[in-house]
Scaffold this active site. Structure first.
Site, PDB file in Angstrom:
ATOM      1  N   HIS A   1     -18.147   5.681   4.362  1.00  0.00           N
ATOM      2  CA  HIS A   1     -17.001   6.565   4.160  1.00  0.00           C
ATOM      3  C   HIS A   1     -15.701   6.035   4.747  1.00  0.00           C
ATOM      4  O   HIS A   1     -14.654   6.107   4.131  1.00  0.00           O
ATOM      5  CB  HIS A   1     -17.332   7.914   4.791  1.00  0.00           C
TER       6      HIS A   1
ATOM      7  N   LEU B   1      -6.324  11.316   8.213  1.00  0.00           N
ATOM      8  CA  LEU B   1      -5.054  11.656   7.565  1.00  0.00           C
ATOM      9  C   LEU B   1      -3.959  11.741   8.614  1.00  0.00           C
ATOM     10  O   LEU B   1      -2.838  11.272   8.409  1.00  0.00           O
ATOM     11  CB  LEU B   1      -5.176  12.993   6.822  1.00  0.00           C
TER      12      LEU B   1
ATOM     13  N   ARG C   1     -15.124   8.311  13.958  1.00  0.00           N
ATOM     14  CA  ARG C   1     -13.915   9.109  13.695  1.00  0.00           C
ATOM     15  C   ARG C   1     -14.270  10.572  13.493  1.00  0.00           C
ATOM     16  O   ARG C   1     -15.273  10.893  12.862  1.00  0.00           O
ATOM     17  CB  ARG C   1     -13.228   8.602  12.432  1.00  0.00           C
TER      18      ARG C   1
ATOM     19  N   PHE D   1     -13.796  21.933  12.297  1.00  0.00           N
ATOM     20  CA  PHE D   1     -14.350  20.687  11.767  1.00  0.00           C
ATOM     21  C   PHE D   1     -15.283  20.125  12.830  1.00  0.00           C
ATOM     22  O   PHE D   1     -15.247  20.550  13.987  1.00  0.00           O
ATOM     23  CB  PHE D   1     -13.213  19.698  11.485  1.00  0.00           C
TER      24      PHE D   1
ATOM     25  N   GLN E   1     -18.189   4.049   9.268  1.00  0.00           N
ATOM     26  CA  GLN E   1     -18.702   5.413   9.368  1.00  0.00           C
ATOM     27  C   GLN E   1     -19.467   5.829   8.114  1.00  0.00           C
ATOM     28  O   GLN E   1     -18.988   5.640   7.007  1.00  0.00           O
ATOM     29  CB  GLN E   1     -17.542   6.385   9.561  1.00  0.00           C
TER      30      GLN E   1
ATOM     31  N   GLY F   1       0.844  -1.196   0.000  1.00  0.00           N
ATOM     32  CA  GLY F   1       0.000   0.000   0.000  1.00  0.00           C
ATOM     33  C   GLY F   1       0.870   1.233   0.000  1.00  0.00           C
ATOM     34  O   GLY F   1       1.815   1.342   0.784  1.00  0.00           O
TER      35      GLY F   1
ATOM     36  N   ASP G   1      -8.404  -5.222   1.228  1.00  0.00           N
ATOM     37  CA  ASP G   1      -7.539  -6.391   0.982  1.00  0.00           C
ATOM     38  C   ASP G   1      -6.649  -6.733   2.187  1.00  0.00           C
ATOM     39  O   ASP G   1      -6.537  -7.895   2.579  1.00  0.00           O
ATOM     40  CB  ASP G   1      -6.631  -6.159  -0.245  1.00  0.00           C
TER      41      ASP G   1
ATOM     42  N   THR H   1     -16.996  17.691   1.005  1.00  0.00           N
ATOM     43  CA  THR H   1     -16.197  17.768   2.231  1.00  0.00           C
ATOM     44  C   THR H   1     -16.917  18.434   3.402  1.00  0.00           C
ATOM     45  O   THR H   1     -17.714  19.353   3.221  1.00  0.00           O
ATOM     46  CB  THR H   1     -14.859  18.504   1.982  1.00  0.00           C
ATOM     47  N   GLU H   2     -16.536  17.952   4.604  1.00  0.00           N
ATOM     48  CA  GLU H   2     -17.008  18.571   5.837  1.00  0.00           C
ATOM     49  C   GLU H   2     -16.530  20.026   5.924  1.00  0.00           C
ATOM     50  O   GLU H   2     -17.083  20.835   6.648  1.00  0.00           O
ATOM     51  CB  GLU H   2     -16.441  17.757   7.015  1.00  0.00           C
TER      52      GLU H   2
ATOM     53  N   ARG I   1     -20.129  13.178  12.932  1.00  0.00           N
ATOM     54  CA  ARG I   1     -20.686  12.602  11.708  1.00  0.00           C
ATOM     55  C   ARG I   1     -21.807  11.612  11.970  1.00  0.00           C
ATOM     56  O   ARG I   1     -22.797  11.576  11.235  1.00  0.00           O
ATOM     57  CB  ARG I   1     -19.574  11.896  10.936  1.00  0.00           C
TER      58      ARG I   1
ATOM     59  N   HIS J   1     -20.682   9.059   6.150  1.00  0.00           N
ATOM     60  CA  HIS J   1     -20.433  10.494   6.073  1.00  0.00           C
ATOM     61  C   HIS J   1     -21.743  11.173   5.705  1.00  0.00           C
ATOM     62  O   HIS J   1     -22.442  10.720   4.796  1.00  0.00           O
ATOM     63  CB  HIS J   1     -19.369  10.773   5.009  1.00  0.00           C
TER      64      HIS J   1
ATOM     65  N   ALA K   1      -0.326   6.425   4.486  1.00  0.00           N
ATOM     66  CA  ALA K   1       0.245   5.589   5.548  1.00  0.00           C
ATOM     67  C   ALA K   1       1.455   4.820   5.026  1.00  0.00           C
ATOM     68  O   ALA K   1       2.512   4.790   5.662  1.00  0.00           O
ATOM     69  CB  ALA K   1      -0.803   4.628   6.091  1.00  0.00           C
TER      70      ALA K   1
ATOM     71  N   LEU L   1     -17.733  12.389  -2.350  1.00  0.00           N
ATOM     72  CA  LEU L   1     -17.728  13.127  -1.090  1.00  0.00           C
ATOM     73  C   LEU L   1     -17.845  14.637  -1.300  1.00  0.00           C
ATOM     74  O   LEU L   1     -17.160  15.208  -2.131  1.00  0.00           O
ATOM     75  CB  LEU L   1     -16.427  12.852  -0.334  1.00  0.00           C
TER      76      LEU L   1
HETATM   77  C1  LIG Z   1     -13.224  11.027  -0.556  1.00  0.00           C
HETATM   78  C2  LIG Z   1     -12.508  10.956   0.747  1.00  0.00           C
HETATM   79  C3  LIG Z   1     -12.147  12.116   1.412  1.00  0.00           C
HETATM   80  C4  LIG Z   1     -11.494  12.062   2.640  1.00  0.00           C
HETATM   81  N1  LIG Z   1     -11.156  13.223   3.271  1.00  0.00           N
HETATM   82  C5  LIG Z   1     -10.464  13.179   4.432  1.00  0.00           C
HETATM   83  C6  LIG Z   1     -10.016  14.365   5.067  1.00  0.00           C
HETATM   84  O1  LIG Z   1     -10.210  15.479   4.575  1.00  0.00           O
HETATM   85  N2  LIG Z   1      -9.344  14.260   6.225  1.00  0.00           N
HETATM   86  C7  LIG Z   1      -9.064  13.066   6.802  1.00  0.00           C
HETATM   87  O2  LIG Z   1      -8.441  13.018   7.853  1.00  0.00           O
HETATM   88  N3  LIG Z   1      -9.464  11.911   6.202  1.00  0.00           N
HETATM   89  C8  LIG Z   1     -10.150  11.947   5.041  1.00  0.00           C
HETATM   90  N4  LIG Z   1     -10.542  10.772   4.444  1.00  0.00           N
HETATM   91  C9  LIG Z   1     -10.051   9.500   4.985  1.00  0.00           C
HETATM   92  C10 LIG Z   1      -8.577   9.325   4.641  1.00  0.00           C
HETATM   93  O3  LIG Z   1      -8.281   9.988   3.461  1.00  0.00           O
HETATM   94  C11 LIG Z   1      -8.218   7.859   4.481  1.00  0.00           C
HETATM   95  O4  LIG Z   1      -8.625   7.133   5.608  1.00  0.00           O
HETATM   96  C12 LIG Z   1      -6.705   7.712   4.332  1.00  0.00           C
HETATM   97  O5  LIG Z   1      -6.199   8.566   3.342  1.00  0.00           O
HETATM   98  C13 LIG Z   1      -6.337   6.274   4.026  1.00  0.00           C
HETATM   99  O6  LIG Z   1      -4.968   6.244   3.761  1.00  0.00           O
HETATM  100  P1  LIG Z   1      -4.196   4.867   3.683  1.00  0.00           P
HETATM  101  O7  LIG Z   1      -2.781   5.220   3.399  1.00  0.00           O
HETATM  102  O8  LIG Z   1      -4.503   4.075   4.882  1.00  0.00           O
HETATM  103  O9  LIG Z   1      -4.864   4.110   2.439  1.00  0.00           O
HETATM  104  P2  LIG Z   1      -5.078   4.544   0.898  1.00  0.00           P
HETATM  105  O10 LIG Z   1      -4.689   5.932   0.630  1.00  0.00           O
HETATM  106  O11 LIG Z   1      -6.447   4.108   0.539  1.00  0.00           O
HETATM  107  O12 LIG Z   1      -4.020   3.648   0.146  1.00  0.00           O
HETATM  108  C14 LIG Z   1      -4.171   2.249   0.047  1.00  0.00           C
HETATM  109  C15 LIG Z   1      -3.023   1.702  -0.744  1.00  0.00           C
HETATM  110  O13 LIG Z   1      -3.044   0.304  -0.677  1.00  0.00           O
HETATM  111  C16 LIG Z   1      -2.858  -0.254  -1.957  1.00  0.00           C
HETATM  112  N5  LIG Z   1      -3.490  -1.578  -1.972  1.00  0.00           N
HETATM  113  C17 LIG Z   1      -4.711  -1.935  -1.513  1.00  0.00           C
HETATM  114  N6  LIG Z   1      -4.912  -3.261  -1.684  1.00  0.00           N
HETATM  115  C18 LIG Z   1      -3.783  -3.738  -2.244  1.00  0.00           C
HETATM  116  C19 LIG Z   1      -3.365  -5.044  -2.665  1.00  0.00           C
HETATM  117  N7  LIG Z   1      -4.139  -6.126  -2.563  1.00  0.00           N
HETATM  118  N8  LIG Z   1      -2.141  -5.152  -3.226  1.00  0.00           N
HETATM  119  C20 LIG Z   1      -1.325  -4.084  -3.379  1.00  0.00           C
HETATM  120  N9  LIG Z   1      -1.675  -2.844  -2.985  1.00  0.00           N
HETATM  121  C21 LIG Z   1      -2.888  -2.681  -2.430  1.00  0.00           C
HETATM  122  C22 LIG Z   1      -3.456   0.749  -2.906  1.00  0.00           C
HETATM  123  O14 LIG Z   1      -2.891   0.609  -4.181  1.00  0.00           O
HETATM  124  C23 LIG Z   1      -3.043   2.055  -2.219  1.00  0.00           C
HETATM  125  O15 LIG Z   1      -1.742   2.422  -2.619  1.00  0.00           O
HETATM  126  C24 LIG Z   1     -11.200  10.809   3.216  1.00  0.00           C
HETATM  127  C25 LIG Z   1     -11.531   9.636   2.545  1.00  0.00           C
HETATM  128  C26 LIG Z   1     -12.209   9.709   1.336  1.00  0.00           C
HETATM  129  C27 LIG Z   1     -12.617   8.425   0.686  1.00  0.00           C
END
Ligand SMILES: Cc1cc2nc3c(=O)[nH]c(=O)nc-3n(C[C@H](O)[C@H](O)[C@H](O)COP(=O)(O)OP(=O)(O)OC[C@H]3O[C@@H](n4cnc5c(N)ncnc54)[C@H](O)[C@@H]3O)c2cc1C
Length: 561
Positions: free
Chosen positions: A339, A380, A374, A116, A229, A11, A210, A243-244, A275, A231, A15, A241
């Site tokens: 969400h 983020l 949340r 927020f 959650q 991923g 996954d 945004t909030e 939310r 939204h 993160a 989405l």
């Molecule tokens: C539209 C939207 C707006 C949001 N706005 C906010 C906000 O303003 N503030 C806030 O705090 N949070 C917000 N959130 C929540 C927050 O953005 C997410 O919880 C956070 O970015 C998730 O980050 P992550 O790195 O955990 O996963 P992701 O960014 O989802 O990344 C997942 C990664 O895993 C990889 N992956 C997945 N499965 C596999 C697999 N089987 N094999 C290989 N790679 C895989 C993908 O390719 C990707 O690179 C929002 C969420 C959404 C959907």
């Protein structure tokens, strides 16, 4: 085995990339692996911002941030983990700024912070309404600067277990086809959320949970899986989405009678209540006939064109493109949509699971900082702070431990399983099962939950799992075989749905996102201030356990806004 690393991160969203940078800087040989290009990860879709008590817009401190988060979690968040997040957040945000994140600014040049939901002070740092996009690009620059290799467009399908340790990943090469085994002393899962369990969701197509399923399959419990959650402002009809940040800037929510109905649900905080509270209020208005075509209305008109264009230009574009509505002149139709998964892979405060060498961070993990609900802007922040912590711990452990091996039998088993799946010529296509799953989860495991509906959903998921046993992948090709990966993703989604339903039925109370107004309308701290933990037994059936919430200094109180 074809490749080896100290730390392999599955991923490459916020993160995963933050973990990679930290592990690299700690001296480890690191690689990222992602089924899509890193900057296309769902993190890039985050709009509203990231929470840290910088105290720029008014008095604030990490203690207040922590209390707001504990209360927002409806007292299901672990208070030690929350305190770490809130204490480390300011430093972690300045680090992002120093790497080049172009945050919006106050008049005197400091990082601007917007109010927020359920936050005691304006605490959400933002880059207009494209915060996630900015962060993903800044992190990707840092990854490139360090020349951290990325297995781009590789689909992680199985974790490699050897000697009771996670020692790598078996992945499908999306571009060329074929399985690749990658050995690693430590693996960090950073695969994001699972919003695609629902038909109406803000989540990208890639958010299929996954990593949660991969962990479950090697014996790691999934925690608080009932906590999905909703939204309150997702655009009709797509679920995109809104945004909030709109409500942070002062937008109103109206019903069909042009009434700011939140005065009856959250008289003090109004549109800035948390939310879960707002989603339930909206759903009640819609169910009682005061909706507009199954929606309520988000009104920005009184903010004026200048403010909308400066701070919410992305929202305006989304509304015009996907709903044909220009928010300068008309209110936006919105409704609750799936969400964010508060639940996920059970980890400690360093991201470590109960399996040696296996870590999780970001949305796929459950540390737990969000508990039952949340707060906007905290996800983020969690990706950054806990991504960093998992990266550091995994690197240190890897550097202190030597060997790594992918047993040939693991590779051979995976090859055989894949061959069998591709050899099947008769059966049902995955999309049909997936659509039924998403539709029924929405109906029976949505904003409000009832015992009979959850029971029915349990039966539906079991039947869908049986049908999945006979799923057919029609595309037998090797290059970008989406038919294959969607079938594998569906298998993951079905496993998660089953865990969610089991946990939801067992939690006989209403807390945060888990609302049971008809049978258990109240929170029951005496019996349920506990996390659910779901594991699979030897026959692959879910087993449930409970674990007490960690309380440090905040005793539960009634939650009002
Ligand atoms: C539209 C939207 C707006 C949001 N706005 C906010 C906000 O303003 N503030 C806030 O705090 N949070 C917000 N959130 C929540 C927050 O953005 C997410 O919880 C956070 O970015 C998730 O980050 P992550 O790195 O955990 O996963 P992701 O960014 O989802 O990344 C997942 C990664 O895993 C990889 N992956 C997945 N499965 C596999 C697999 N089987 N094999 C290989 N790679 C895989 C993908 O390719 C990707 O690179 C929002 C969420 C959404 C959907």
């Amino acid at each position: 085995m074809e490749a080896k690393h100290d730390v392999l991160i599955v991923g490459a969203g916020c993160a995963g990339m933050r973990a990679a940078i930290e592990a690299f800087d700690a001296g480890a040989d690191v690689a990222l692996l992602s089924k899509i290009h890193p900057v296309r990860s769902h993190s890039g879709a985050a709009e509203g911002g990231i929470n840290a008590a910088l105290g720029n817009a008014s008095e604030d401190d990490p203690e207040t941030h922590a209390f707001d988060t504990v209360k927002g979690s409806d007292y299901l968040g672990d208070q030690d983990a929350i305190q770490i997040l809130c204490d480390e957040a300011p430093g972690d945000v300045y680090q992002l700024e120093h790497w080049g994140a172009v945050f919006s600014r106050t008049e005197d040049g400091r990082i601007a912070q917007r109010p927020f939901g359920a936050a005691g002070a304006p605490r959400t740092a933002y880059a207009a309404d494209i915060t996630g996009h900015v962060l993903v690009h800044v992190l990707y620059e840092q990854v490139m600067k360090r020349e951290i290799p990325a297995y781009e467009e590789y689909f992680a399908w199985k974790l490699v277990m050897n000697d009771d340790r996670c020692q790598g990943v078996i992945a499908w090469d999306l571009l060329k086809g074929g399985l690749k085994s990658i050995g690693a002393k430590t693996v960090i899962l950073a695969t994001g959320g699972a919003g695609r369990l629902y038909v109406g969701t803000t989540n990208a197509y890639s958010c299929t949970g996954d990593g949660m399923a991969l962990a479950l399959d090697v014996g790691v419990p999934l925690k608080d899986m009932e906590m999905m959650q909703f939204h309150p402002t997702t655009l009709a009809p797509t679920g995109v989405l809104i945004t909030e940040g709109c409500r942070g800037e002062g937008a109103y929510l109206l019903n069909s009678e042009n009434d700011r109905f939140l005065k009856r649900y959250a008289p003090n905080a109004m549109e800035l209540a948390s939310r879960d509270v707002i989603s339930r209020a909206e759903q009640t208005e819609i169910d009682e006939g005061r909706g507009v075509d199954g929606n309520v209305l988000l009104d920005l008109r009184h903010l004026g064109p200048d403010r909308i264009l400066e701070r919410l230009h992305g929202t305006r574009e989304l509304s015009m493109t996907f709903a044909g509505v220009d928010p300068i002149y008309e209110p936006i139709p919105v409704r609750p949509g799936a969400h964010y998964h508060m639940g996920g892979v059970d980890t400690d405060v360093w991201g470590l699971t109960n399996v040696e060498g296996l870590y999780a961070a970001g949305e796929c993990a459950c540390v737990s900082v969000h508990g039952a609900n949340r707060l906007g802007g905290n996800a983020l922040m969690e990706t950054i702070t806990y991504g960093k912590r998992a990266g550091r711990h995994a690197a240190e452990w890897a550097l202190a431990n030597t060997t790594v091996e992918v047993p040939p039998s693991t590779e051979a088993d995976a090859q055989r399983e894949l061959k069998q799946l591709l050899a099947r010529t008769q059966g049902e296509r995955p999309w049909k099962i997936r659509d039924e799953l998403a539709q029924t989860m929405h109906e029976n495991f949505g904003v409000f939950r009832r015992e009979d509906q959850m029971d029915r959903q349990g039966e539906i998921v079991a039947a869908l799992r049986e049908r999945f046993e006979r799923v057919v992948v029609e595309d037998k090709g090797h290059v970008f075989n989406n038919d294959l990966t969607q079938a594998l993703e569906l298998g993951f989604l079905l496993e998660l749905a089953q865990c969610m339903v089991v946990a939801g039925i067992a939690r006989k109370e209403s807390r945060g996102a888990h609302a049971r107004p008809s049978d258990f309308p109240d929170r029951d701290d005496e019996h349920y201030m506990k996390h659910t933990l779901v594991m699979l037994d030897d026959d692959g059936r879910p087993e449930l356990e409970w674990r007490d919430v960690t309380v440090t200094k905040w005793q539960p109180q009634e939650r009002k806004y």
